[in-house]
Design a protein around this motif. Structure first.
Motif, PDB file in Angstrom:
ATOM      1  N   GLY A 257       0.769  -1.236   0.000  1.00 16.28           N
ATOM      2  CA  GLY A 257       0.000   0.000   0.000  1.00 16.28           C
ATOM      3  C   GLY A 257       0.798   1.283   0.000  1.00 16.28           C
ATOM      4  N   VAL A 258       2.066   1.224  -0.352  1.00 19.49           N
ATOM      5  CA  VAL A 258       2.894   2.428  -0.384  1.00 19.49           C
ATOM      6  C   VAL A 258       2.725   3.095  -1.747  1.00 19.49           C
ATOM      7  CG1 VAL A 258       5.260   3.300  -0.199  1.00 19.49           C
ATOM      8  CG2 VAL A 258       4.528   1.387   1.226  1.00 19.49           C
ATOM      9  N   SER A 259       2.627   4.415  -1.763  1.00 17.52           N
ATOM     10  CA  SER A 259       2.417   5.143  -3.016  1.00 17.52           C
ATOM     11  C   SER A 259       3.668   5.090  -3.887  1.00 17.52           C
ATOM     12  CB  SER A 259       2.063   6.602  -2.721  1.00 17.52           C
ATOM     13  OG  SER A 259       3.209   7.290  -2.257  1.00 17.52           O
ATOM     14  N   ASP A 260       3.462   5.249  -5.197  1.00 14.03           N
ATOM     15  CA  ASP A 260       4.572   5.206  -6.150  1.00 14.03           C
ATOM     16  C   ASP A 260       5.618   6.269  -5.857  1.00 14.03           C
ATOM     17  OD1 ASP A 260       3.396   3.091  -7.469  1.00 14.03           O
ATOM     18  OD2 ASP A 260       2.455   4.341  -9.005  1.00 14.03           O
ATOM     19  N   THR A 261       5.190   7.439  -5.436  1.00 11.96           N
ATOM     20  CA  THR A 261       6.122   8.528  -5.124  1.00 11.96           C
ATOM     21  C   THR A 261       7.041   8.141  -3.970  1.00 11.96           C
ATOM     22  OG1 THR A 261       4.361  10.064  -5.737  1.00 11.96           O
ATOM     23  CG2 THR A 261       6.252  10.985  -4.585  1.00 11.96           C
ATOM     24  N   LEU A 262       6.473   7.574  -2.922  1.00 12.47           N
ATOM     25  CA  LEU A 262       7.276   7.166  -1.775  1.00 12.47           C
ATOM     26  C   LEU A 262       8.182   5.980  -2.117  1.00 12.47           C
ATOM     27  CD1 LEU A 262       4.697   7.484   1.139  1.00 12.47           C
ATOM     28  CD2 LEU A 262       6.566   9.035   0.546  1.00 12.47           C
ATOM     29  N   ILE A 263       7.701   5.097  -2.975  1.00 13.38           N
ATOM     30  CA  ILE A 263       8.528   3.955  -3.402  1.00 13.38           C
ATOM     31  C   ILE A 263       9.767   4.459  -4.128  1.00 13.38           C
ATOM     32  CG2 ILE A 263       8.644   1.973  -4.968  1.00 13.38           C
ATOM     33  CD1 ILE A 263       5.670   1.460  -4.307  1.00 13.38           C
ATOM     34  N   GLU A 264       9.564   5.359  -5.086  1.00 10.16           N
ATOM     35  CA  GLU A 264      10.699   5.880  -5.859  1.00 10.16           C
ATOM     36  C   GLU A 264      11.679   6.627  -4.965  1.00 10.16           C
ATOM     37  OE1 GLU A 264      11.406   4.897  -8.876  1.00 10.16           O
ATOM     38  OE2 GLU A 264       9.550   3.764  -8.805  1.00 10.16           O
TER      39      GLU A 264
END
Length: 151
Positions: free
Chosen positions: A80-87
């Motif tokens: 459930g982590v957003s793409d922005t935080l993943i990157e």
């Protein structure tokens, strides 16, 4: 009474390791109503006890030595982590290149370069399962014989 039990359970989970908001909500789902859980998670976020950014960074830091970028990205998205935080987590924590990490993972599993096409495919499948990109795998398995010949 139920709210304090829910809060205690959430704090116990967070004391064990970092959790993403979605992950913690899923674990608490059987122990409270959706509005109670959302309110609790909002409060934990306000108190900075719950942070998806911190979770993503910790996850990448703990797993980057064993897995490729694709696997890390997939695992974080599933939690459930957003793409922005993943990157952001991948940029900040994946210090070595993907090829260096793949080589280290390969070296711990295999003692010798692939001798034939069947062994090459087996080693490639292993690396692919660890989340390394196809071009990284091809480059690594192509370079290994050259490296061992040099000593």
């Amino acid at each position: 009474m139920a709210e304090t039990g829910l809060r205690a359970r959430a704090l116990r989970y967070l004391a064990q390791r970092e959790h993403s908001r979605a992950e913690l909500a899923r674990k608490l789902a059987d122990h409270g109503s959706a509005p109670e859980i959302d309110a609790l998670l909002d409060r934990l976020s306000e108190l900075e006890l719950l942070s998806d950014a911190r979770f993503a960074t910790a996850w990448v830091r703990g797993k980057a030595a064993r897995f490729g970028t694709a696997r890390l990205r997939h695992d974080l998205a599933r939690r459930g982590v957003s793409d922005t935080l993943i990157e952001a987590a991948l940029q900040s924590e994946a210090v070595e290149s993907e090829l260096e990490r793949a080589h280290r993972v390969w070296r711990t599993k295999f003692a010798q370069p692939p001798a034939d096409a069947r062994e090459w495919a087996r080693q490639a499948r292993f690396l692919q399962g660890r989340g390394f990109a196809a071009e990284v795998i091809r480059k690594l398995l192509k370079e290994i014989p050259d490296e061992s010949a040099q000593g």
